[in-house]
Design a protein around this motif. Structure first.
Motif, mmCIF file in Angstrom:
data_model
loop_
_atom_site.group_PDB
_atom_site.id
_atom_site.type_symbol
_atom_site.label_atom_id
_atom_site.label_comp_id
_atom_site.label_asym_id
_atom_site.label_seq_id
_atom_site.Cartn_x
_atom_site.Cartn_y
_atom_site.Cartn_z
ATOM 1 N N TRP A 24 -22.543 -40.894 -7.085
ATOM 2 C CA TRP A 24 -23.989 -40.844 -7.246
ATOM 3 C C TRP A 24 -24.598 -40.422 -5.919
ATOM 4 O O TRP A 24 -24.275 -40.985 -4.885
ATOM 5 C CB TRP A 24 -24.498 -42.228 -7.659
ATOM 6 N N HIS A 26 -27.429 -40.766 -3.760
ATOM 7 C CA HIS A 26 -28.600 -41.626 -3.663
ATOM 8 C C HIS A 26 -29.789 -40.934 -3.028
ATOM 9 O O HIS A 26 -30.916 -41.366 -3.194
ATOM 10 C CB HIS A 26 -28.265 -42.903 -2.894
ATOM 11 N N LYS A 27 -29.524 -39.882 -2.288
ATOM 12 C CA LYS A 27 -30.649 -39.199 -1.636
ATOM 13 C C LYS A 27 -31.462 -38.416 -2.662
ATOM 14 O O LYS A 27 -32.680 -38.444 -2.663
ATOM 15 C CB LYS A 27 -30.146 -38.307 -0.503
ATOM 16 N N THR A 30 -29.312 -38.205 -8.147
ATOM 17 C CA THR A 30 -28.654 -37.546 -9.283
ATOM 18 C C THR A 30 -27.172 -37.902 -9.344
ATOM 19 O O THR A 30 -26.549 -38.228 -8.343
ATOM 20 C CB THR A 30 -28.776 -36.012 -9.211
ATOM 21 N N LEU A 31 -26.655 -37.792 -10.540
ATOM 22 C CA LEU A 31 -25.252 -38.078 -10.774
ATOM 23 C C LEU A 31 -24.446 -36.835 -10.431
ATOM 24 O O LEU A 31 -24.802 -35.731 -10.820
ATOM 25 C CB LEU A 31 -25.072 -38.424 -12.252
ATOM 26 N N THR A 235 -36.808 -43.798 -19.219
ATOM 27 C CA THR A 235 -35.818 -44.131 -18.191
ATOM 28 C C THR A 235 -36.400 -43.837 -16.813
ATOM 29 O O THR A 235 -37.340 -43.059 -16.679
ATOM 30 C CB THR A 235 -34.545 -43.264 -18.317
ATOM 31 N N TYR A 236 -35.855 -44.498 -15.819
ATOM 32 C CA TYR A 236 -36.179 -44.115 -14.448
ATOM 33 C C TYR A 236 -34.979 -44.384 -13.560
ATOM 34 O O TYR A 236 -34.109 -45.188 -13.895
ATOM 35 C CB TYR A 236 -37.439 -44.814 -13.935
ATOM 36 N N ILE A 237 -34.947 -43.684 -12.453
ATOM 37 C CA ILE A 237 -33.837 -43.859 -11.526
ATOM 38 C C ILE A 237 -34.249 -44.876 -10.474
ATOM 39 O O ILE A 237 -35.282 -44.713 -9.821
ATOM 40 C CB ILE A 237 -33.458 -42.510 -10.886
ATOM 41 N N PRO A 238 -33.477 -45.980 -10.369
ATOM 42 C CA PRO A 238 -33.882 -46.991 -9.394
ATOM 43 C C PRO A 238 -33.758 -46.430 -7.986
ATOM 44 O O PRO A 238 -32.810 -45.723 -7.667
ATOM 45 C CB PRO A 238 -32.889 -48.128 -9.626
ATOM 46 N N PHE A 240 -33.081 -46.742 -4.171
ATOM 47 C CA PHE A 240 -32.458 -47.595 -3.169
ATOM 48 C C PHE A 240 -33.326 -47.473 -1.927
ATOM 49 O O PHE A 240 -33.188 -46.527 -1.171
ATOM 50 C CB PHE A 240 -31.036 -47.125 -2.875
ATOM 51 N N ALA A 242 -33.764 -48.282 1.261
ATOM 52 C CA ALA A 242 -33.103 -48.892 2.393
ATOM 53 C C ALA A 242 -33.819 -48.517 3.677
ATOM 54 O O ALA A 242 -34.353 -47.426 3.818
ATOM 55 C CB ALA A 242 -31.661 -48.421 2.449
#
Lengths: 268, 398
Positions: A24, A26-27, A30-31, A235-238, A240, A242
């Motif tokens: 995944w 994270h930036k 997308t998968l 749907t939504y993409i959580p 991260f 940080a």
């Protein structure tokens, strides 16, 4: 169950994307799909092993059942290479979009076609959906009791039943139940066996039947999207979120910087 | 099947990107679906900025849903006390019931629990249905399921929610199957949709990489299990008034072939992974089993619990009950210290909800740093002893 009949054991397995190969980003959120492999759901290996353990002890025919696309036959072959006797792929475009309610209906139709079953084993959950709903739901459809989250299993009553250790939130129960029964397995139940060369060869040559909605006599209203009351609304993409602050310096300095921040945050 | 309105499609590729099954490709500036790969999961439908995608159901049954009213919470007892999740569910269910302008009912099943009903009212319930039977003193999946399903058929609530605990996840799916209705597992959020009045049930999908909001708009009741520790309980208010109703189930519902011969409550050694505020996790970067004690020592100094990645539990360094991640336990402590953990996705989804994440790893490109609050690039074997020593000193321990 008639005494003279061979014991019939079913193990339900599912092909899932290999968690190890799914990456995944994270930036971008997308998968990364490239190179994602399909494997047998990790918990299902323990269900297979449990079925084979019973077979070793009591003598039985073990049939693996999977619902999915035609290529799910790879999962059946792998189960057979571990010692499962037969397998069926339940596959039809009409099954697409099945939620757990439609899935348990479909699997129950397929299992009923296999005849009277003494025991059904399922992994505790599949790692792609993580619902843990198919095992208990399937038991209702088959009209048999279900014992979930099992970590120990012992044959009792002269081969007529099982004593099972079932995990609960605050401990465990030891339960006893006569066949037929559905059991969902934890990974602590057993260590799945390594496929034997002989079984591998047999699995490779085996003809794996594919059963369609028609073959299992499924009611069209109860399969696939039609039979699935739940649907995805949005749907939504959580994110991260940080802070990603790297603490620099020598190990001593890094540790000091960390302790300072943890104290400020009030966690130590 | 998935329909694409070619007139509306602008070929932006959002759907292609979001599809986890690689079923959509943009060809000549238009989305095209590969029906063999499409699982009709519906993720793309919501993503499309033009509303060009839709999933069609043909021949699904239409049922009258209007006679189903009220919100139910299934309570759970652990060691003679309500599980915290019961109160968390009541807190949220109060909101849901108010939004729907319907009563909130708590279901209390078991043996010798009637005097606990007041507590459920003080936490938000308008009514408690007590099913008290000696034959429910043990948790028997199918008996519990039949009783609850029987009650639901009789009383027709529109919503039933329960904790996504070992027992909740064992028998609630049976209830939903008996009722032939939808059930969403392991939700982290519940809301009422203002326009439609439907229950919006949000849960992690694809191992937590995507959050999906699920609805059940064709059947009743709408059912969900909810993760412990995500919803907020109401403060107890003993002045609240409510009704307590006894229900005696038909005895055949309690018949089960499952016999509980022993029920053991396990004493927890040290704080439990999901209950503690601090988790210190061991990863492959520790290299040798002997080095696990470095992590255990830090956990001791912080009064936290020891977690481990799958690689560590698979290698047998520590039992599987310590495994954090997709196939293990999900934790969300205030402080999570990842020691030599690279950050594989199946691990991240089990701890991403932690408030402060500290990552210690040799490889500065390790994915764990993407979600870390504070990162230390270094050798865990060198950092941990220093960290433990200083923290112990800070906290006045040896």
């Amino acid at each position: 169950m008639p005494e003279d009949k061979v014991m019939n054991i079913v193990v339900c397995i599912k092909q899932v994307p290999d968690a190890e190969s799914v990456k995944w980003d994270h930036k971008t959120g997308t998968l990364i799909r490239d190179g994602v492999k399909s494997v047998i759901n990790p918990f299902d290996y323990h269900a297979i092993e449990a079925a084979l353990t019973l077979k070793d002890e009591l003598g039985a025919k073990v049939t693996a059942v999977t619902m999915g696309p035609p290529q799910a036959e790879e999962a059946i072959r792998e189960a057979m290479s571990m010692g499962v006797d037969e397998g069926v792929v339940v596959s039809d475009r009409a099954f697409a979009g099945s939620d757990t309610l439609a899935t348990t209906y479909t699997l129950s139709r397929a299992i009923k076609r296999l005849g009277d079953v003494h025991a059904v084993f399922c992994g505790k959950q599949a790692i792609d959906g993580d619902t843990a709903q198919v095992g208990p739901g399937l038991a209702v459809r088959l009209g048999i009791p279900c014992v979930t989250y099992v970590s120990e299993m012992e044959v009792i009553n002269g081969g007529k039943g099982l004593r099972l250790k079932r995990l609960k939130e605050d401990g465990f129960d030891m339960v006893e139940v006569d066949f037929p029964v559905l059991v969902t397995t934890l990974s602590t139940l057993n260590t799945p066996r390594v496929p034997s060369l002989k079984a591998k060869m047999k699995a490779k040559r085996a003809k794996i039947p594919v059963w369609t909605a028609g073959d299992i006599g499924a009611d069209k209203k109860r399969i696939g999207l039609n039979g699935s009351p739940t649907k995805v609304h949005s749907t939504y993409i959580p994110k991260f979120e940080a802070k990603r602050e790297f603490l620099e310096g020598s190990p001593e300095e890094q540790v000091d910087a960390l302790i300072k921040r943890l104290k400020e945050a009030g966690v130590i | 099947m998935l329909r694409i309105d070619i007139e509306k499609c602008i070929g932006c590729g959002e759907c292609e990107e979001v599809c986890s099954f690689g079923a959509i490709t943009i060809v000549d500036d238009k989305a095209r679906v590969d029906e063999e790969s499409c699982t009709l999961c519906g993720t793309c439908v919501d993503t499309c900025p033009e509303g060009a995608l839709s999933i069609e159901k043909e021949g699904a049954e239409e049922l009258d849903l209007s006679s189903w009213k009220g919100v139910w919470v299934v309570s759970e007892i652990k060691n003679g006390l309500f599980s915290p999740v019961t109160f968390e569910l009541l807190g949220k269910a109060r909101e849901l019931a108010d939004a729907r302008n319907v009563p909130l009912t708590a279901i209390l099943m078991g043996y010798g629990l009637r005097d606990k009903a007041d507590e459920l009212i003080s936490r938000g319930a308008d009514r408690v249905i007590v099913v008290d039977s000696k034959r429910l003193s043990d948790f028997i999946d199918d008996a519990y399921a039949r009783v609850l399903a029987h009650l639901a058929k009789k009383e027709m609530p529109e919503i039933i929610i329960a904790g996504a605990t070992a027992t909740g996840r064992a028998f609630i799916p049976q209830v939903a199957t008996i009722l032939e209705t939808g059930l969403t597992a392991d939700c982290t959020g519940l809301e009422i949709d203002k326009e439609s009045g439907q229950l919006l049930q949000t849960r992690p999908a694809f191992g937590g990489n995507l959050m999906a909001t699920i609805i059940c708009d064709t059947r009743r009741p709408q059912m969900a299990t909810v993760r412990p520790h995500v919803l907020k309980a109401l403060e107890p208010d003993t002045s609240r008034k409510g009704e307590i109703v006894d229900f005696e189930p038909p005895s055949e519902l309690l018949d089960s072939r499952i016999k509980v011969v022993e029920s053991v409550t396990e004493e927890q050694k040290g704080p439990g992974l999901t209950e503690t505020e601090i988790v210190v996790t061991a990863g492959r970067g520790l290299e040798k089993k002997e080095n696990l004690k470095l992590v255990e020592e830090l956990a001791r100094c912080l009064d936290g619990a020891v977690g481990a990645t799958r690689a560590i539990t698979d290698a047998g360094w520590i039992s599987h009950s310590h495994q954090v991640g997709q196939t293990g336990v999900t934790v969300s402590p205030r402080l999570y210290v990842a020691c030599g953990v690279s950050g594989a996705i199946q691990h991240l989804v089990g701890m991403q909800g932690s408030e402060i994440i500290v990552a210690i790893n040799k490889d500065k490109d390790a994915p764990i740093f993407d979600i870390a609050t504070y990162g230390i690039v270094g050798d865990v074997k060198e950092i941990l002893p220093i960290l433990s020593k200083k923290i112990c000193k800070e906290r006045g321990l040896d």
